[in-house]
Write a protein that holds these residues in place. Structure first.
Motif, PDB file in Angstrom:
ATOM      1  N   MET A   1     -15.492   8.233   9.328  1.00 64.72           N
ATOM      2  CA  MET A   1     -14.814   9.537   9.263  1.00 64.72           C
ATOM      3  C   MET A   1     -13.300   9.324   9.320  1.00 64.72           C
ATOM      4  O   MET A   1     -12.804   8.357   9.895  1.00 64.72           O
ATOM      5  CB  MET A   1     -15.265  10.433  10.419  1.00 64.72           C
ATOM      6  CG  MET A   1     -16.764  10.642  10.491  1.00 64.72           C
ATOM      7  SD  MET A   1     -17.430  11.535   9.083  1.00 64.72           S
ATOM      8  CE  MET A   1     -16.797  13.175   9.383  1.00 64.72           C
ATOM      9  N   ARG A   2     -12.599  10.293   8.735  1.00 65.29           N
ATOM     10  CA  ARG A   2     -11.146  10.210   8.654  1.00 65.29           C
ATOM     11  C   ARG A   2     -10.572  11.548   9.117  1.00 65.29           C
ATOM     12  O   ARG A   2     -10.909  12.597   8.571  1.00 65.29           O
ATOM     13  CB  ARG A   2     -10.715   9.896   7.227  1.00 65.29           C
ATOM     14  CG  ARG A   2     -11.469   8.721   6.609  1.00 65.29           C
ATOM     15  CD  ARG A   2     -11.126   8.534   5.145  1.00 65.29           C
ATOM     16  NE  ARG A   2      -9.840   7.893   4.987  1.00 65.29           N
ATOM     17  CZ  ARG A   2      -9.691   6.574   4.856  1.00 65.29           C
ATOM     18  NH1 ARG A   2     -10.737   5.771   4.855  1.00 65.29           N
ATOM     19  NH2 ARG A   2      -8.497   6.059   4.729  1.00 65.29           N
ATOM     20  N   VAL A 145     -13.042  -0.372  20.407  1.00 68.21           N
ATOM     21  CA  VAL A 145     -12.140   0.185  19.404  1.00 68.21           C
ATOM     22  C   VAL A 145     -12.788   1.397  18.744  1.00 68.21           C
ATOM     23  O   VAL A 145     -13.885   1.306  18.194  1.00 68.21           O
ATOM     24  CB  VAL A 145     -11.780  -0.873  18.343  1.00 68.21           C
ATOM     25  CG1 VAL A 145     -10.891  -0.266  17.257  1.00 68.21           C
ATOM     26  CG2 VAL A 145     -11.088  -2.068  18.992  1.00 68.21           C
ATOM     27  N   ALA A 146     -12.101   2.543  18.800  1.00 67.78           N
ATOM     28  CA  ALA A 146     -12.613   3.758  18.171  1.00 67.78           C
ATOM     29  C   ALA A 146     -12.244   3.832  16.702  1.00 67.78           C
ATOM     30  O   ALA A 146     -13.005   4.363  15.892  1.00 67.78           O
ATOM     31  CB  ALA A 146     -12.071   4.989  18.896  1.00 67.78           C
ATOM     32  N   GLY A 147     -11.060   3.318  16.353  1.00 62.61           N
ATOM     33  CA  GLY A 147     -10.628   3.423  14.971  1.00 62.61           C
ATOM     34  C   GLY A 147      -9.267   2.811  14.758  1.00 62.61           C
ATOM     35  O   GLY A 147      -8.720   2.119  15.634  1.00 62.61           O
ATOM     36  N   PHE A 182      -6.440   8.963  11.329  1.00 62.02           N
ATOM     37  CA  PHE A 182      -7.245   8.139  12.229  1.00 62.02           C
ATOM     38  C   PHE A 182      -8.564   7.888  11.507  1.00 62.02           C
ATOM     39  O   PHE A 182      -9.282   8.842  11.168  1.00 62.02           O
ATOM     40  CB  PHE A 182      -7.477   8.866  13.552  1.00 62.02           C
ATOM     41  CG  PHE A 182      -8.561   8.261  14.405  1.00 62.02           C
ATOM     42  CD1 PHE A 182      -8.317   7.132  15.170  1.00 62.02           C
ATOM     43  CD2 PHE A 182      -9.830   8.834  14.447  1.00 62.02           C
ATOM     44  CE1 PHE A 182      -9.322   6.575  15.948  1.00 62.02           C
ATOM     45  CE2 PHE A 182     -10.837   8.279  15.223  1.00 62.02           C
ATOM     46  CZ  PHE A 182     -10.578   7.144  15.978  1.00 62.02           C
ATOM     47  N   VAL A 183      -8.864   6.616  11.253  1.00 60.40           N
ATOM     48  CA  VAL A 183     -10.061   6.227  10.508  1.00 60.40           C
ATOM     49  C   VAL A 183     -11.010   5.526  11.477  1.00 60.40           C
ATOM     50  O   VAL A 183     -10.626   4.534  12.119  1.00 60.40           O
ATOM     51  CB  VAL A 183      -9.703   5.298   9.335  1.00 60.40           C
ATOM     52  CG1 VAL A 183     -10.958   4.875   8.579  1.00 60.40           C
ATOM     53  CG2 VAL A 183      -8.719   5.986   8.395  1.00 60.40           C
ATOM     54  N   LEU A 268      -6.949   2.344   4.612  1.00 61.85           N
ATOM     55  CA  LEU A 268      -6.342   3.287   5.552  1.00 61.85           C
ATOM     56  C   LEU A 268      -5.396   4.271   4.884  1.00 61.85           C
ATOM     57  O   LEU A 268      -5.067   5.310   5.464  1.00 61.85           O
ATOM     58  CB  LEU A 268      -5.586   2.531   6.645  1.00 61.85           C
ATOM     59  CG  LEU A 268      -6.447   1.841   7.693  1.00 61.85           C
ATOM     60  CD1 LEU A 268      -5.589   0.954   8.588  1.00 61.85           C
ATOM     61  CD2 LEU A 268      -7.206   2.852   8.532  1.00 61.85           C
ATOM     62  N   GLY A 269      -4.930   3.958   3.693  1.00 57.08           N
ATOM     63  CA  GLY A 269      -4.047   4.872   2.994  1.00 57.08           C
ATOM     64  C   GLY A 269      -2.601   4.442   3.047  1.00 57.08           C
ATOM     65  O   GLY A 269      -2.273   3.264   3.212  1.00 57.08           O
ATOM     66  N   VAL A 270      -1.707   5.432   2.899  1.00 56.34           N
ATOM     67  CA  VAL A 270      -0.263   5.195   2.825  1.00 56.34           C
ATOM     68  C   VAL A 270       0.451   6.077   3.848  1.00 56.34           C
ATOM     69  O   VAL A 270       0.249   7.302   3.884  1.00 56.34           O
ATOM     70  CB  VAL A 270       0.292   5.499   1.418  1.00 56.34           C
ATOM     71  CG1 VAL A 270       1.802   5.252   1.374  1.00 56.34           C
ATOM     72  CG2 VAL A 270      -0.415   4.658   0.362  1.00 56.34           C
TER      73      VAL A 270
END
Length: 285
Positions: A1-2, A145-147, A182-183, A268-270
């Motif tokens: 989830m993101r 670690v959650a994300g 947050f991923v 994770l993106g930008v």
């Protein structure tokens, strides 16, 4: 989830990403969800989705607005250690704190302070702790670690090197860009390993590496930190930056008013932020 933490008008909330769209989850604080434990994070994934949000009208917040602790790791890529004044790869993690007052979100301005022209970029992978503890073994470390997210550790170099401790130069207001999402850990390889990480200044690549190149992988960092410190849900571990930072270049390359700095991490993106002078920000206000 993101997930994305945001402000729309006067209302702060949390949204979940589904493809290119964001759907509202209401006035949820991700930091509180993390503090309530892994069960609360799992329940968030099942929460009913509200309306689709117009992303153009949102202001992105740091995913966790007030982390209990922000622990940064220096010299954690071999090539960055080599370009630094210290040269040698550390035998123990070089740890320093950041404070929540320095954090900004995706799209917000990184502020070059009036007292210095030496504002540097540092693209980094962030791990967010989901389950606390002390004396955590390497074998169990990643279970805590959650994300993950992205960080730009904006550094005021002349202030960083005024003393043997780096803390002041790493904590000017509005220099710690964090986000946009947050991923959750299940979306990425264990420990965030094997991800391409790249920093671009005005579209030009200035840092390019892979998170597999960390001197101390995430499991090691959690092991070493928890020997001394009780980790708490919501804590951030900012894992270090690769070579290419501005102060090590000849001539040096520092960020200035009008620049755009982007940090991209695979999966994770930008994280994208403009740069503004403190005087310009104060005048605009």
């Amino acid at each position: 989830m993101r997930y994305v933490s945001y402000v729309s008008g006067q209302q702060a909330g949390l949204a979940v990403r589904d493809g290119a769209e964001l759907f509202d989850l209401g006035s949820v604080d991700l930091g509180k969800v993390l503090a309530d434990g892994p069960g609360a994070v799992a329940a968030l994934a099942r929460a009913p989705r509200g309306k689709r949000l117009d992303q153009a009208t949102l202001r992105f917040l740091p995913p966790v607005a007030r982390p209990p602790k922000i622990v940064c790791v220096g010299l954690n890529y071999v090539d960055h250690a080599a370009e630094s004044p210290y040269k040698d790869v550390p035998s123990y993690p070089a740890v320093f704190p950041r404070f929540a007052s320095s954090l900004i979100g995706h799209g917000e301005a990184i502020v070059r302070p009036a007292v210095s022209a030496q504002l540097d970029f540092e693209g980094e992978l962030v791990a967010v702790i989901g389950r606390g503890g002390r004396h955590i073994s390497r074998e169990a470390a990643l279970d805590h670690v959650a994300g993950y997210s992205i960080f730009n550790d904006g550094s005021i170099r002349d202030y960083q090197f005024k003393s043997p401790q780096w803390t002041v130069g790493k904590n000017f207001d509005d220099t710690g860009a964090f986000g946009p999402e947050f991923v959750t850990a299940d979306e990425l390889p264990p420990g965030g390993k094997g991800l391409k990480i790249e920093t671009r200044l005005n579209g030009v690549v200035v840092q390019s590496a892979n998170t597999s190149d960390l001197v101390f992988p995430l499991a090691d960092l959690i092991f070493y930190l928890s020997e001394a410190i009780t980790l708490e849900p919501g804590d951030l571990i900012i894992t270090g930056t690769p070579a290419g930072v501005g102060f090590a270049r000849k001539p040096p390359l520092f960020m200035k008013d009008g620049d755009i700095c982007e940090v991209e991490i695979e999966g994770l993106g930008v994280l994208r932020n403009p740069v503004r002078d403190e005087v310009a920000v104060a005048s605009a206000a």
